[in-house]
Design a protein around this motif. Sequence first.
Motif, PDB file in Angstrom:
ATOM      1  N   GLN A 217       0.833  -1.214   0.000  1.00 47.04           N
ATOM      2  CA  GLN A 217       0.000   0.000   0.000  1.00 47.04           C
ATOM      3  C   GLN A 217       0.867   1.262   0.000  1.00 47.04           C
ATOM      4  OE1 GLN A 217      -3.558   0.095  -0.205  1.00 47.04           O
ATOM      5  NE2 GLN A 217      -3.064   2.196  -0.723  1.00 47.04           N
ATOM      6  N   ASP A 220       1.864   1.712  -3.421  1.00 48.71           N
ATOM      7  CA  ASP A 220       0.689   2.173  -4.173  1.00 48.71           C
ATOM      8  C   ASP A 220       0.500   3.680  -3.992  1.00 48.71           C
ATOM      9  OD1 ASP A 220      -1.710   0.967  -5.689  1.00 48.71           O
ATOM     10  OD2 ASP A 220      -2.682   2.348  -4.299  1.00 48.71           O
ATOM     11  N   ASP A 221       0.700   4.142  -2.789  1.00 48.28           N
ATOM     12  CA  ASP A 221       0.485   5.560  -2.501  1.00 48.28           C
ATOM     13  C   ASP A 221       1.588   6.446  -3.075  1.00 48.28           C
ATOM     14  OD1 ASP A 221      -1.858   4.808  -1.308  1.00 48.28           O
ATOM     15  OD2 ASP A 221      -1.107   4.889   0.746  1.00 48.28           O
ATOM     16  N   LYS A 234      -5.056   3.592 -13.503  1.00 51.67           N
ATOM     17  CA  LYS A 234      -5.964   4.532 -12.837  1.00 51.67           C
ATOM     18  C   LYS A 234      -5.271   5.897 -12.843  1.00 51.67           C
ATOM     19  CE  LYS A 234      -4.414   2.506  -8.414  1.00 51.67           C
ATOM     20  NZ  LYS A 234      -4.700   1.692  -7.244  1.00 51.67           N
ATOM     21  N   ASP A 239      -5.373  10.343  -5.118  1.00 57.13           N
ATOM     22  CA  ASP A 239      -5.539  10.359  -3.664  1.00 57.13           C
ATOM     23  C   ASP A 239      -5.743  11.775  -3.134  1.00 57.13           C
ATOM     24  OD1 ASP A 239      -5.439   7.613  -3.417  1.00 57.13           O
ATOM     25  OD2 ASP A 239      -3.281   7.546  -3.056  1.00 57.13           O
TER      26      ASP A 239
END
Length: 333
Positions: A217, A220-221, A234, A239
């Motif tokens: 994660q 991912d961030d 995406k 975010d």
Amino acid sequence: MGLSKIGQTLSAMEILDLVRTDLERVESVISLESIASVDAVTTISRYLQSGGGKRLRPILVLLSSKLAGNTSDGSIRMAAVVEMIHTATLVHDDVIDIAKTRRGRPSTNAIWGNHTCVLAGDWLYMQAFQVALRERNFRVLDLLISLTQMMVEGELIQLERIGKVDVSEADYMELVDRKTASLFSACARLGAMMGGADEAMETRLGEFAWNLGIAFQLVDDVLDFTSREAVLGKPVGSDLREGKVTLPLIYALESASSEERQLVEYVLKDGNYERAPFSKILKMMEHNRAFARAKERAESFTDKARAMIAEFPDSPYQRALSALTELITERDH
Ligand code: IPE
Ligand code: IPE
Ligand code: MG
Ligand code: MG
């Protein structure tokens, strides 16, 4: 394929080769179990299955099962179950985030709308439990129900925090634990259980996967800022636009000037990059070492995971799990 090459890191292809046949069976189970008596649900499930996700969670179940003993029908079923739960969370997550794209295609909510997708997500969750129930194992159900509640609570906490700039690293880590690491951990535990592991081994594998999930994660961030939409599948910058302050931003804000902080607050307030262009945000994050620090933090978790898996006896599966930690830190999507 070089499985006898002790100590060498396996490639993604080699990892996949170890579980390819089992993964094909998992895909058949998912297809078979995604047929509802209402066409909309079946169509949405098919659309999602053909969307080309990485299937990391089923792979984790299968490799853990093999490490513990072998894959059984139960392992295949559990691998399908975790992917179905993952898919259900994505359907609901995209409704909540008003996301337009997922896996490089229009998100399900963009095509079928929120109402249908909330219900399709519910159906998928229940179908996953239905499949899990066939194991007739209360521990499995216990684990899956606690996990799902944990993930939903995570999404709720995230929702409460939308648009807030003052998020601490501890707050963020709690969310990552709930949203992502808990599912990774459950995958390894279920795999271990199905492979016949004892409780101690199940716990160790669960901890290994938990660390892997946190790193996943965190990466991912970082990718949400640094990647490109064509690679990521995406949109980048989502975010922050959605009002989520993730670790790279938390780090950047620690040393940012008041003008730089203002830029972030503009996006959080406006929900777009009109007053504070994305390129400017990226520059300020770079300059405050946000990405380097977040990547280092991710690596501290993959290091932990690697050390934990190294304690298991050498085998192709042990090496594959170790290689997975490498792939996760170096991935680009
Ligand atoms: C997306 O997970 C949700 C997160 C936890 C970041 P993946 O990146 O594993 O999604 P797919 O299944 O490969 O699309
Ligand atoms: C998704 O979190 C993780 C879930 C448990 C649903 P994100 O909102 O960060 O995932 P993406 O970025 O939409 O894939
Ligand atoms: Mg999202
Ligand atoms: Mg994200």
